[in-house]
Write a protein that holds these residues in place. Sequence first.
Motif, PDB file in Angstrom:
ATOM      1  N   LEU A  78      46.995  35.471  50.326  1.00 23.81           N
ATOM      2  CA  LEU A  78      46.790  36.143  49.040  1.00 23.81           C
ATOM      3  C   LEU A  78      48.108  36.277  48.280  1.00 23.81           C
ATOM      4  O   LEU A  78      48.141  36.118  47.060  1.00 23.81           O
ATOM      5  CB  LEU A  78      46.142  37.512  49.252  1.00 23.81           C
ATOM      6  CG  LEU A  78      44.667  37.478  49.656  1.00 23.81           C
ATOM      7  CD1 LEU A  78      44.209  38.853  50.115  1.00 23.81           C
ATOM      8  CD2 LEU A  78      43.800  36.988  48.511  1.00 23.81           C
ATOM      9  N   ARG A  79      49.214  36.545  48.995  1.00 22.62           N
ATOM     10  CA  ARG A  79      50.518  36.625  48.324  1.00 22.62           C
ATOM     11  C   ARG A  79      50.898  35.276  47.714  1.00 22.62           C
ATOM     12  O   ARG A  79      51.414  35.208  46.603  1.00 22.62           O
ATOM     13  CB  ARG A  79      51.601  37.102  49.299  1.00 22.62           C
ATOM     14  CG  ARG A  79      51.618  38.603  49.527  1.00 22.62           C
ATOM     15  CD  ARG A  79      52.881  39.051  50.254  1.00 22.62           C
ATOM     16  NE  ARG A  79      53.014  38.450  51.566  1.00 22.62           N
ATOM     17  CZ  ARG A  79      52.468  38.912  52.691  1.00 22.62           C
ATOM     18  NH1 ARG A  79      51.741  40.004  52.653  1.00 22.62           N
ATOM     19  NH2 ARG A  79      52.658  38.286  53.839  1.00 22.62           N
ATOM     20  N   ALA A  80      50.633  34.189  48.451  1.00 24.59           N
ATOM     21  CA  ALA A  80      50.930  32.850  47.925  1.00 24.59           C
ATOM     22  C   ALA A  80      50.071  32.563  46.702  1.00 24.59           C
ATOM     23  O   ALA A  80      50.557  32.016  45.699  1.00 24.59           O
ATOM     24  CB  ALA A  80      50.689  31.797  49.001  1.00 24.59           C
ATOM     25  N   GLU A  81      48.797  32.936  46.755  1.00 21.18           N
ATOM     26  CA  GLU A  81      47.907  32.719  45.610  1.00 21.18           C
ATOM     27  C   GLU A  81      48.350  33.568  44.427  1.00 21.18           C
ATOM     28  O   GLU A  81      48.335  33.110  43.280  1.00 21.18           O
ATOM     29  CB  GLU A  81      46.468  33.049  46.004  1.00 21.18           C
ATOM     30  CG  GLU A  81      45.462  32.652  44.962  1.00 21.18           C
ATOM     31  CD  GLU A  81      44.013  32.859  45.404  1.00 21.18           C
ATOM     32  OE1 GLU A  81      43.147  32.803  44.511  1.00 21.18           O
ATOM     33  OE2 GLU A  81      43.755  33.071  46.599  1.00 21.18           O
ATOM     34  N   LEU A  82      48.780  34.802  44.695  1.00 18.24           N
ATOM     35  CA  LEU A  82      49.274  35.682  43.642  1.00 18.24           C
ATOM     36  C   LEU A  82      50.514  35.073  42.978  1.00 18.24           C
ATOM     37  O   LEU A  82      50.613  35.039  41.748  1.00 18.24           O
ATOM     38  CB  LEU A  82      49.603  37.065  44.217  1.00 18.24           C
ATOM     39  CG  LEU A  82      50.231  38.079  43.271  1.00 18.24           C
ATOM     40  CD1 LEU A  82      49.316  38.373  42.094  1.00 18.24           C
ATOM     41  CD2 LEU A  82      50.566  39.360  44.030  1.00 18.24           C
ATOM     42  N   ALA A  83      51.441  34.546  43.778  1.00 16.35           N
ATOM     43  CA  ALA A  83      52.648  33.915  43.220  1.00 16.35           C
ATOM     44  C   ALA A  83      52.281  32.719  42.350  1.00 16.35           C
ATOM     45  O   ALA A  83      52.853  32.518  41.271  1.00 16.35           O
ATOM     46  CB  ALA A  83      53.589  33.491  44.344  1.00 16.35           C
ATOM     47  N   LYS A 143      43.384  41.428  40.202  1.00 15.04           N
ATOM     48  CA  LYS A 143      42.454  41.369  41.332  1.00 15.04           C
ATOM     49  C   LYS A 143      43.191  40.978  42.612  1.00 15.04           C
ATOM     50  O   LYS A 143      42.988  41.589  43.669  1.00 15.04           O
ATOM     51  CB  LYS A 143      41.335  40.379  41.036  1.00 15.04           C
ATOM     52  CG  LYS A 143      40.321  40.271  42.151  1.00 15.04           C
ATOM     53  CD  LYS A 143      39.246  39.257  41.837  1.00 15.04           C
ATOM     54  CE  LYS A 143      38.316  39.149  43.044  1.00 15.04           C
ATOM     55  NZ  LYS A 143      37.582  37.935  43.066  1.00 15.04           N
ATOM     56  N   LEU A 144      44.054  39.956  42.536  1.00 17.98           N
ATOM     57  CA  LEU A 144      44.788  39.511  43.723  1.00 17.98           C
ATOM     58  C   LEU A 144      45.757  40.581  44.217  1.00 17.98           C
ATOM     59  O   LEU A 144      45.940  40.745  45.422  1.00 17.98           O
ATOM     60  CB  LEU A 144      45.533  38.216  43.425  1.00 17.98           C
ATOM     61  CG  LEU A 144      44.692  36.953  43.417  1.00 17.98           C
ATOM     62  CD1 LEU A 144      45.486  35.781  42.858  1.00 17.98           C
ATOM     63  CD2 LEU A 144      44.174  36.629  44.810  1.00 17.98           C
ATOM     64  N   THR A 145      46.391  41.294  43.291  1.00 16.87           N
ATOM     65  CA  THR A 145      47.304  42.360  43.684  1.00 16.87           C
ATOM     66  C   THR A 145      46.568  43.416  44.497  1.00 16.87           C
ATOM     67  O   THR A 145      47.059  43.866  45.543  1.00 16.87           O
ATOM     68  CB  THR A 145      47.954  43.002  42.438  1.00 16.87           C
ATOM     69  OG1 THR A 145      48.671  41.978  41.728  1.00 16.87           O
ATOM     70  CG2 THR A 145      48.909  44.117  42.809  1.00 16.87           C
ATOM     71  N   LYS A 146      45.374  43.789  44.061  1.00 15.82           N
ATOM     72  CA  LYS A 146      44.563  44.751  44.812  1.00 15.82           C
ATOM     73  C   LYS A 146      44.168  44.186  46.171  1.00 15.82           C
ATOM     74  O   LYS A 146      44.249  44.872  47.193  1.00 15.82           O
ATOM     75  CB  LYS A 146      43.315  45.134  44.018  1.00 15.82           C
ATOM     76  CG  LYS A 146      42.448  46.171  44.719  1.00 15.82           C
ATOM     77  CD  LYS A 146      41.180  46.457  43.955  1.00 15.82           C
ATOM     78  CE  LYS A 146      40.293  47.474  44.613  1.00 15.82           C
ATOM     79  NZ  LYS A 146      40.159  47.405  46.032  1.00 15.82           N
TER      80      LYS A 146
END
Length: 172
Positions: free
Chosen positions: A107-112, A148-151
């Motif tokens: 999720l962190r990679a997708e957020l970046a 959404k990804l941050t949550k």
Amino acid sequence: MTDVDSQFLRGLFDEEGSLHTAGRTALYRLYGLEGLLYVGISVCPLTRVRTHLREQPWGPHVIGIQIDYPDDAEAAERETVWTERPKHNVIFNGRTPPTPPDRAARLRAELALEQRRLEEFETAVPESSTHLRLIARGIKAKRARIAKLTKEVKDAEAAPREVPERPKRVRS
């Protein structure tokens, strides 16, 4: 890149603006004399291609562009890089596929990635009012996706870590 190349790409962008309808993500392939140079995804592929042509050391070697709109562009990008082995892709181009990270890392990679794409939208210079509306729509969608990804990242980091079960040894 020559003025003729710039005019050609600008003309493509103006003529193909309708390709960006519904915020679909494109999978683009850049070809050179030696074959496939690079594969990428973008909601504004021609803007992204222009960036590659301008900023990448291999940009002047591009002689052909192919743009597709698969249902799942991110999965198509991974599969294309893995099977077609473009010369200048780094991610997904190893000998073995990358091991899937834990949920929070994924999720962190997708957020970046989403944050980088938002920056691309915010710095894009519209060629026309149609492109301005598409860029504004893309910015709004990316901001919603980032929220959404941050949550989800926070939830995944707060959740207890799943430890994979070890296979039982059979003694003979």
